[in-house]
Design a protein around this motif. Sequence first.
Motif: not given
Length: 963
Positions: A638-641, A710-713, A785-790, A795-799
């Motif tokens: 589950n790790l990416y680099i 986004n922690p992966n940004l 925005g004024k609503a959160q996706s999750n 998740s970087s894969l679903s957002n």
Amino acid sequence: MEQRNSRTLLDTCDICIAYNSLQLLQDMKRGTSIMSVVHTLLGISRGNFCRLFTDSQFLQCLVIFLSLLNLSQCLYEDQIGKFDWKQNYVGKVKYASFDSVYAAKKIIVVTEENVIAALNIRTGQILWRRLFEKGYAGQVRAFANVANGEFVSVSGNVPAIVRYWNLATGHILNEWILAERNPDRIEDVKWHIRDGKLHHILPIYNSGIEVTSYDCKSGEKLNTRNISVPFISQETKCLLAASYYICLVGNTDQAKLSYVNIFDSKSQPQLKPINAIFDSHGPYHISLVPGNVAAITVSAGNSRKKRMILFEQDPIPIPRDIEGENFLYLTTLDGKKVLLETSYNNGATRITATELSANEAQPEKIAYVTSNSLYMPKIVANDCTYQTLKAKNCKFLLASEDHSISLLHQKVVWTREEALATISAVEIVDLPISDREQAIEKEFDQTENLDVDSSWDVFGMLIRRLTSQANQMKTFIESILGLEPLQSSQRADLVRDKFGLHKIIVAVSNAGKIFGIETKRGEIIWQLRIPNIRGFDLCTKNIILYIQRGSRHFPHPAFCSLIAADKETNNGVIFSFNPINGQPLSDISRLGYRIKQSLLLHTTTDTYLRPIVLLDSDDRVHVYPDIANPIAESILNNLYIFTVNKTTGVVTGYSLQFASGNHHAHKVWEQVFNPKIQRITHVASKNPIERVHSQGRVLSDRSVLYKYINPNLVVIVTQGISAAHKGTLNLYLIDVVSGNVIYSNVHKRTKGPVHIVHSENWLVYSYYNEKSRRTEIATLELYEGKAQSNTTVFSSLSNMKLPIVERQAFIFPAYIESLQETITEKGITSKHILVALANGGVLELPWILLDPRRPINPELREEGVIPYMPEIPIHMDSIINYNQSVYRVSGIHTSPSGLESTCLVFVYGLDLFYTRVAPSKTFDLLKEDFDYYLIVIVLSALVISSYVTKKLASQKVQKQAWK
């Protein structure tokens, strides 16, 4: 008589008005009372002072004098130096010279950091220091003492700047510019200073040498002469040894030495085969022997041995081989040429002297010292008082391979750790708990043992409790009797304090030296030396330092690991050590592969150790240490680099996989930036220890604007040249898991230097605007925005929804050397930006001034947002280092403390500065001037009054019941 007294009072009043308030503050800092300052200022005795005090004119003068105190604002006297400290350095020494003209002897040093400084010969402290420009523009290319306590320096390239200095004060007496006619040949130019004349030596390929002489003080051109040397070419390596210009013509067995005395008009160029001087086979290499005598060393092939050749009328080879690890220094004492040879073996440094004029002279040992502060030292300057080779008469300035400099006079008199001027990695680690708290931890250790009966656990707890009480009683009796307790394994002052403000700084220098510095006084507690390592990037020289385990997991010691590259093979090097006491926890591991990327995992082993994942050049994955393999394998899939190659401009994302006992990295995405068009200069990610306290921002209509966290940004900055031949700066926000470009921006007609701060959902970066010729700061803020996706997990894969980007730019009226944000333990405190200025100040800039949502229209107001102004002001009271200037700042490291309101700040570069800041003030700490007596009196009065009121109320109720 009365008129004379009146005039005296008026003169005194004039002195009061003209008194410098800065001098007054300095006197008050030293603890001098105001009355004593007035006594000193007026120059009168206390009795006369009392008689003058009754005079009305003197009272008017005193009122004016005291009014000056309100014109200055500064720290309290008891706060100066209490929470902060500063240390000055000069860098790695390149040239040095002893000054014996004045009674207070000093050492003049020139360093690779483009610094000229004078050091106290007794203590090593800096007497004065002068900084030149960065890079080639300020590089000192020549330096020499002249008569009457003055010296000359040549710095820069196109044009070269010649400065005439005063040794005592470091003031420039004269300065003139020498323009180069051949700017493309600047590296071939040699400089020589002799008898108050500056000689500019330029080789002309296939022709000869042009020597131009100038007067050092006035810059007047004296003469120019050409020497015919037709065999000088672009491939010829040439050296200037004193008055001889020596070249190596060719590199094979047929190589020849060419030499000519450039100051002798009758001297003609000579050409001799090198194999006639040095009986060995090529290829040959020549190097200069430092000192004031013309000599070079010649080595053949890969041999560690070398042979020295002395130049007079003819080359004179010294019939003795010299070990390759020995350092040479050639000087003249009492009219005789003496070779000083420094050798290092097992921590022992030996200096031997050989008189070259004597036939078959044997080396004479003149100094032998064993010291941990010396590591492969070489002599850069010497001073023999009575012109005799005796240890008691000679002083040697030694420069070690780890950039430290030491004065040797029979023993090591002092040592300066100049490696701290080139720090590349920093971490701030918590100190361990005290021995008493460790005993309590052992007493209440609830670690379960399945092999032992539960009743034995209760009995064991009882035994530990009784043992702890007995130890406490023993300590109490020893303190009463005045007996010294047994020495502990740790220093008494190196323990964690109540608020977590006392910590230890672990700093790694480019020279491969690790330091442990305590934060209270800046004392170096320990130091380690790792030979033959360098940073992964040759430009930034970055060395990676990871904290795999802190000091909060007693009884397990703190665990740090350093990751670097080997100088010779470029393979990876890993070294683990205890950051508290500097004890090595493993041997230096020189890996058999090159490290392309590394990652510190968030999970821990049973001993609270966080594993490190290493990606090599063949895309294989390794885990360090080996005992952490099971933990890493459980989450590896589950790790990416990601990796960034600045040379080729390729950014690649990988997913880590574990299959059949082998760890591999599978390429998922790739972004290519053509280095011919745009070159990658900066890569910035978020601080891994950062915590986000609030997920949204409340607007004026009471709705919530949610942050895009986004922690992966990752931010990637590239610089290039546009079609109109103007500089451009490109900014990309890339999700390194999916490879999507979240946002991009282009700044035209801009250039570096670029400094970036990436935190939470915002970004701050600075650049230079070529069109307006000014430094600008741009800010970005990202919102979902004024609503959160999750609302639970990002998740970087679903957002796939792009964020809303707010952006703004501001004018900053100063040159920026570094940027960093403040950080606290829980993230509740407001964020401030720390800006290192070129003038030596460190500015604390509130985020409210950089908020990109500042409205241009002042009528559109929002709570907590001020109207937009293009220029950011610099308030002097926001300079956190007040008058302690910090120059050549290369980075700022911030760390949270035990107090949520306080952030620890460590500024490093040519100077070191440490302090602590409170962006939202110390809301969780009482002030120093808090009136404890008043609050005790008030609380006592409230308690007594409540008790009295209770009695009176009960009596009233009782009386009403009897009615």
